[in-house]
Design a protein around this motif. Structure first.
Motif, PDB file in Angstrom:
ATOM      1  N   SER A  16       1.009  -1.209   0.065  1.00 44.71           N
ATOM      2  CA  SER A  16      -0.786   0.212  -0.073  1.00 44.71           C
ATOM      3  C   SER A  16       0.392   1.295  -0.311  1.00 44.71           C
ATOM      4  O   SER A  16       1.767   1.145   0.228  1.00 44.71           O
ATOM      5  N   VAL A  47      -6.500   8.717 -12.862  1.00 41.13           N
ATOM      6  CA  VAL A  47      -7.491   7.321 -11.166  1.00 41.13           C
ATOM      7  C   VAL A  47      -8.587   7.376 -10.947  1.00 41.13           C
ATOM      8  O   VAL A  47      -9.402   7.242 -10.697  1.00 41.13           O
ATOM      9  N   TYR A  59     -14.216   7.073  -9.732  1.00 44.93           N
ATOM     10  CA  TYR A  59     -13.295   6.381  -9.900  1.00 44.93           C
ATOM     11  C   TYR A  59     -12.607   5.724 -10.826  1.00 44.93           C
ATOM     12  O   TYR A  59     -14.198   4.737 -11.858  1.00 44.93           O
ATOM     13  N   ALA A  63      -9.721   1.405 -10.453  1.00 41.89           N
ATOM     14  CA  ALA A  63      -8.873   1.858  -9.286  1.00 41.89           C
ATOM     15  C   ALA A  63      -9.735   1.203  -8.838  1.00 41.89           C
ATOM     16  O   ALA A  63      -9.632   1.140  -6.359  1.00 41.89           O
ATOM     17  N   ARG A  66      -9.094  -0.535  -4.572  1.00 40.29           N
ATOM     18  CA  ARG A  66      -8.380  -0.575  -4.046  1.00 40.29           C
ATOM     19  C   ARG A  66      -8.132   0.785  -3.957  1.00 40.29           C
ATOM     20  O   ARG A  66      -7.421   0.692  -2.728  1.00 40.29           O
ATOM     21  N   PHE A  67      -8.484   1.754  -4.473  1.00 43.16           N
ATOM     22  CA  PHE A  67      -7.802   3.154  -3.977  1.00 43.16           C
ATOM     23  C   PHE A  67      -9.332   3.745  -3.725  1.00 43.16           C
ATOM     24  O   PHE A  67      -9.980   3.693  -3.848  1.00 43.16           O
ATOM     25  N   MET A  82      -4.048   4.086  -1.762  1.00 46.03           N
ATOM     26  CA  MET A  82      -3.535   3.388  -3.129  1.00 46.03           C
ATOM     27  C   MET A  82      -3.655   1.743  -1.872  1.00 46.03           C
ATOM     28  O   MET A  82      -1.945   1.493  -1.563  1.00 46.03           O
ATOM     29  N   LEU A  85      -1.578  -2.829  -4.139  1.00 42.34           N
ATOM     30  CA  LEU A  85      -1.005  -2.571  -5.798  1.00 42.34           C
ATOM     31  C   LEU A  85      -0.119  -2.989  -6.380  1.00 42.34           C
ATOM     32  O   LEU A  85       0.147  -4.358  -5.803  1.00 42.34           O
ATOM     33  N   ASP A  89       0.085  -0.172 -12.047  1.00 41.06           N
ATOM     34  CA  ASP A  89      -0.143   0.461 -11.772  1.00 41.06           C
ATOM     35  C   ASP A  89       1.065   1.527 -11.503  1.00 41.06           C
ATOM     36  O   ASP A  89       0.529   2.606 -11.090  1.00 41.06           O
TER      37      ASP A  89
END
Length: 123
Positions: A16, A47, A59, A63, A66-67, A82, A85, A89
């Protein structure tokens, strides 16, 4: 308006990272903000983006899940958390702001850009 991005680095797949973007504008709540990524040889792509109040976000498919984009208008800072990963990415991450509270997808809709911070994810 000046934007200063930080937090990039070299990590392994599954790790992360938390990117931060500090903005100089005192009326930052009137600006939507976003994070874009540019991989070598590719165009800059969105992103995640967030409206001026922070209540609305969007998003990219890559993404989602996850983000997380967030902001603190009092601190004039936007973050991109994030997780999980992946090597795909990898790229230079840029924060951007536009003189509207409504978020936007196209990089051409943004008026101000930070200098970028490199994120490299090894497999």
């Amino acid at each position: 308006v000046q934007l200063q991005a930080s937090g990039g680095g070299l990590v392994q797949a599954g790790d992360s990272l938390r990117l931060a973007c500090e903005v100089s504008e005192r009326t930052f709540s009137r600006f939507a903000a976003a994070w874009f990524r540019q991989a070598p040889g590719k165009e800059r792509e969105l992103v995640a983006t967030i409206g001026g109040s922070g209540s609305r976000t969007y998003y990219a498919d890559s993404a989602k899940g996850r983000f997380t984009i967030s902001r603190d208008n009092a601190k004039r800072t936007v973050w991109l958390q994030m997780t999980n990963l992946k090597p795909e990415d990898t790229g230079v991450f840029y924060c951007a702001a536009r003189t509207s509270m409504q978020w936007a997808i196209s990089p051409f809709e943004y008026d101000y850009w930070g200098q970028g911070t490199q994120v490299t994810v090894s497999s």
